[in-house]
Structures are given as structure tokens and as C-alpha cells.
Motif scaffolding. Structure first.
Motif, PDB file in Angstrom:
ATOM      1  N   THR A  93      69.481  61.086  69.849  1.00  0.00           N
ATOM      2  CA  THR A  93      70.638  60.255  69.523  1.00  0.00           C
ATOM      3  C   THR A  93      70.598  58.951  70.313  1.00  0.00           C
ATOM      4  O   THR A  93      70.845  57.867  69.760  1.00  0.00           O
ATOM      5  CB  THR A  93      71.945  61.010  69.820  1.00  0.00           C
ATOM      6  OG1 THR A  93      71.994  62.203  69.038  1.00  0.00           O
ATOM      7  CG2 THR A  93      73.160  60.158  69.499  1.00  0.00           C
ATOM      8  N   ALA A  94      70.268  59.048  71.590  1.00  0.00           N
ATOM      9  CA  ALA A  94      70.195  57.852  72.429  1.00  0.00           C
ATOM     10  C   ALA A  94      69.094  56.913  71.949  1.00  0.00           C
ATOM     11  O   ALA A  94      69.284  55.684  71.899  1.00  0.00           O
ATOM     12  CB  ALA A  94      69.967  58.246  73.881  1.00  0.00           C
ATOM     13  N   THR A 120      70.192  55.251  68.689  1.00  0.00           N
ATOM     14  CA  THR A 120      71.259  54.288  68.964  1.00  0.00           C
ATOM     15  C   THR A 120      70.674  52.964  69.442  1.00  0.00           C
ATOM     16  O   THR A 120      71.152  51.883  69.071  1.00  0.00           O
ATOM     17  CB  THR A 120      72.235  54.859  70.010  1.00  0.00           C
ATOM     18  OG1 THR A 120      72.832  56.058  69.481  1.00  0.00           O
ATOM     19  CG2 THR A 120      73.324  53.867  70.357  1.00  0.00           C
ATOM     20  N   SER A 168      71.511  48.888  64.474  1.00  0.00           N
ATOM     21  CA  SER A 168      72.455  47.784  64.626  1.00  0.00           C
ATOM     22  C   SER A 168      73.422  47.822  63.448  1.00  0.00           C
ATOM     23  O   SER A 168      73.156  48.481  62.431  1.00  0.00           O
ATOM     24  CB  SER A 168      71.710  46.446  64.666  1.00  0.00           C
ATOM     25  OG  SER A 168      70.893  46.299  63.520  1.00  0.00           O
ATOM     26  N   CYS A 196      69.882  53.658  58.255  1.00  0.00           N
ATOM     27  CA  CYS A 196      69.147  54.738  58.913  1.00  0.00           C
ATOM     28  C   CYS A 196      69.001  55.855  57.892  1.00  0.00           C
ATOM     29  O   CYS A 196      69.997  56.409  57.402  1.00  0.00           O
ATOM     30  CB  CYS A 196      69.912  55.233  60.143  1.00  0.00           C
ATOM     31  SG  CYS A 196      69.094  56.592  61.011  1.00  0.00           S
ATOM     32  N   ALA A 245      75.285  60.559  64.440  1.00  0.00           N
ATOM     33  CA  ALA A 245      75.955  60.128  65.665  1.00  0.00           C
ATOM     34  C   ALA A 245      75.551  58.708  66.039  1.00  0.00           C
ATOM     35  O   ALA A 245      76.392  57.896  66.457  1.00  0.00           O
ATOM     36  CB  ALA A 245      75.625  61.094  66.803  1.00  0.00           C
ATOM     37  N   ALA A 246      74.270  58.385  65.881  1.00  0.00           N
ATOM     38  CA  ALA A 246      73.795  57.040  66.209  1.00  0.00           C
ATOM     39  C   ALA A 246      74.390  56.002  65.272  1.00  0.00           C
ATOM     40  O   ALA A 246      74.751  54.896  65.688  1.00  0.00           O
ATOM     41  CB  ALA A 246      72.269  57.004  66.161  1.00  0.00           C
ATOM     42  N   CYS A 247      74.517  56.351  64.004  1.00  0.00           N
ATOM     43  CA  CYS A 247      75.130  55.419  63.049  1.00  0.00           C
ATOM     44  C   CYS A 247      76.602  55.197  63.369  1.00  0.00           C
ATOM     45  O   CYS A 247      77.112  54.071  63.296  1.00  0.00           O
ATOM     46  CB  CYS A 247      74.967  55.944  61.622  1.00  0.00           C
ATOM     47  SG  CYS A 247      73.283  55.811  60.970  1.00  0.00           S
ATOM     48  N   ALA A 294      77.932  55.305  66.242  1.00  0.00           N
ATOM     49  CA  ALA A 294      78.047  54.522  67.468  1.00  0.00           C
ATOM     50  C   ALA A 294      77.680  53.058  67.278  1.00  0.00           C
ATOM     51  O   ALA A 294      78.134  52.204  68.045  1.00  0.00           O
ATOM     52  CB  ALA A 294      77.145  55.137  68.549  1.00  0.00           C
ATOM     53  N   THR A 295      76.871  52.759  66.278  1.00  0.00           N
ATOM     54  CA  THR A 295      76.336  51.397  66.127  1.00  0.00           C
ATOM     55  C   THR A 295      76.844  50.644  64.908  1.00  0.00           C
ATOM     56  O   THR A 295      76.631  49.439  64.799  1.00  0.00           O
ATOM     57  CB  THR A 295      74.801  51.442  66.030  1.00  0.00           C
ATOM     58  OG1 THR A 295      74.430  52.221  64.880  1.00  0.00           O
ATOM     59  CG2 THR A 295      74.182  52.054  67.282  1.00  0.00           C
TER      60      THR A 295
END
Length: 238
Positions: free
Chosen positions: A118-119, A122, A126, A131, A152-154, A156-157
Motif C-alpha cells: 500500500t505504501a 501510494t 497521483s 491504478c 487503499a492507495a487510490c 489516499a491519493t
């Protein structure tokens, strides 16, 4: 939603006879998608046509697929790593995308670190970037971990998530209530792209052909499985 993946699964004849996809909205290929593959070959099986129509993008290979043939009498796991990385490069070249960057993360096959992934994702995403990752409900533990990490990354970004099923085509049936068909989008593939994708899939010989005579060396993607990915369209859940 880990699901047993066994037997022959649902045939491509059953899927091709289903009227459902004809009514799904079509998807326009995004620019510079980040395609996340749990194992080498998932990116081509699920999104090879999208990568072509997008004119390129970036691939994240989360694992090297070294556990695909546990107990192989021909290849040790480290040899499979080298082989599968080479197959990825060859497949992208045949697909007409030889310059596509491939980021090999080297997570253990079968034991992906979801928080670390996930990190990483992320840091690569952007706002507004697509993704494209395996579906969170695909039934395979690695595929579901990758899907959750991508989601989760989407979140967050501000990136846009599109999920592609792989093993769902095996265990589900047309209209299966376990699948969120209302989220399905269809990407139609021109004939030339279909031919290129078929040739790219064939480059993954460690998965489509026997490594040797022992049961442990049997192909992971025999013809009846590959057939599900040679349709004139790809499916994404958005």
C-alpha cells in the motif's frame, strides 16, 4: 472472499454465450495507467489490451511467481524468478510495449506484505491517475491482497481504481450474485490487439506449458484457462 480454485471451472463457452457483457458500459483506455500484477502474467492476462490501447503505462510486478510450481523437478524457486522476469519482458515486447517500465517489488509469492505494498503504490500514484489491479474478490489470496492495497492507495491519493478479475472467471458463473456486475465495464479490443495479446500470453511458457513430466510441473494456465483471456474484450470493475 478466498475461493477454492479447482477442477476445470466455468468454461469459456459458458461465458461467451452469456448476454451480460453486451449491456455493460464501455471503457475508454486511460493515459499512463499503473498496472499492478500479483504474479508475472496477470498484467497481460487481465489488462494487456488496455496497456496496448493506452499506448503504454507502467507495470508493478508484486511477486516474481516463484511459488507457481512448488516441488518442481525442473526449476528451483530462484530459477523460476529469473525465468518469469524474462517472460514478462518478452511478453511486453511482443505486445508492442517493449519500453514499458516494470517495477519488480520482490514480495514473497503467497505472502505479500499488504501494508508495504500500500505504501509503495501510494508513492507511485497521483490524483486522477488510473491504478489497474486485480479484483479484491478474485478468490486468490495474493490477488485479493493486491486489490485491497490498490484500493487503499487510490483512496489516499485520489487515483482512480479499476479492478480486473482473473480467477473469478474460473469459479463464478454468468450472473453469479457474488460478483458486482453493476460495476463491470467492457474494453473492446481491435483484432490486431487481440492477436498481439494472444502472442504475449504465449510467451509465458512456464505457465502455459508443462515444465516437465511430473505432476508438480503441470501448467498453471492450460488451454481452457487461457481461452478466458483471449476474448475480443477485457473486463474491469470500476
Amino acid at each position: 472472499m478466498v475461493t477454492e480454485i479447482a477442477g476445470l471451472g466455468t468454461s469459456e463457452e459458458a461465458w461467451s454465450g452469456w448476454a451480460g457483457p453486451a449491456g455493460w458500459p464501455t471503457l475508454a483506455p486511460p493515459a499512463r495507467p499503473l498496472i499492478v500484477a500479483p504474479h508475472p502474467d496477470d498484467e497481460v492476462l487481465g489488462a494487456g489490451g488496455l496497456l496496448c490501447l493506452a499506448g503504454g503505462g507502467e507495470v508493478v510486478a508484486v511477486t516474481d511467481g516463484e511459488a507457481s510450481h512448488a516441488g518442481s523437478t525442473v526449476y528451483a524457486p530462484d530459477e523460476l524468478v529469473a525465468l518469469r522476469r524474462a517472460e514478462t519482458a518478452a511478453a511486453l515486447s511482443v505486445l508492442g510495449q517493449p519500453a514499458t517500465p516494470v517495477r519488480h517489488l520482490g514480495h514473497p509469492d503467497g505472502d505479500i506484505d499488504e501494508a508495504a505494498l500500500t505504501a509503495t503504490l501510494t508513492g507511485l500514484l497521483s490524483p486522477g491517475r488510473w491504478c489497474v489491479a486485480t479484483w479484491r474478490g478474485d478468490g486468490h489470496p495474493d490477488h485479493e491482497t493486491v486489490g485491497r492495497a490498490a484500493a487503499a492507495a487510490c483512496a489516499a491519493t485520489g487515483a482512480i481504481l479499476a479492478e480486473y478479475p482473473i480467477w473469478m472467471w474460473h469459479w463464478a458463473d454468468p450472473g453469479d450474485p457474488r460478483v458486482p456486475w453493476h460495476r463491470a465495464r467492457r474494453l473492446d479490443l481491435p483484432a490486431a490487439v487481440c492477436r498481439g495479446k494472444a502472442a504475449a500470453v504465449a510467451e509465458f511458457r512456464s505457465q502455459t506449458e508443462p515444465l516437465g513430466p511430473a505432476p508438480a510441473d503441470a501448467p498453471i494456465l492450460p488451454p481452457h484457462v487461457v481461452a478466458r483471456f483471449l476474448r475480443p474484450y477485457e473486463v474491469f470493475l470500476t
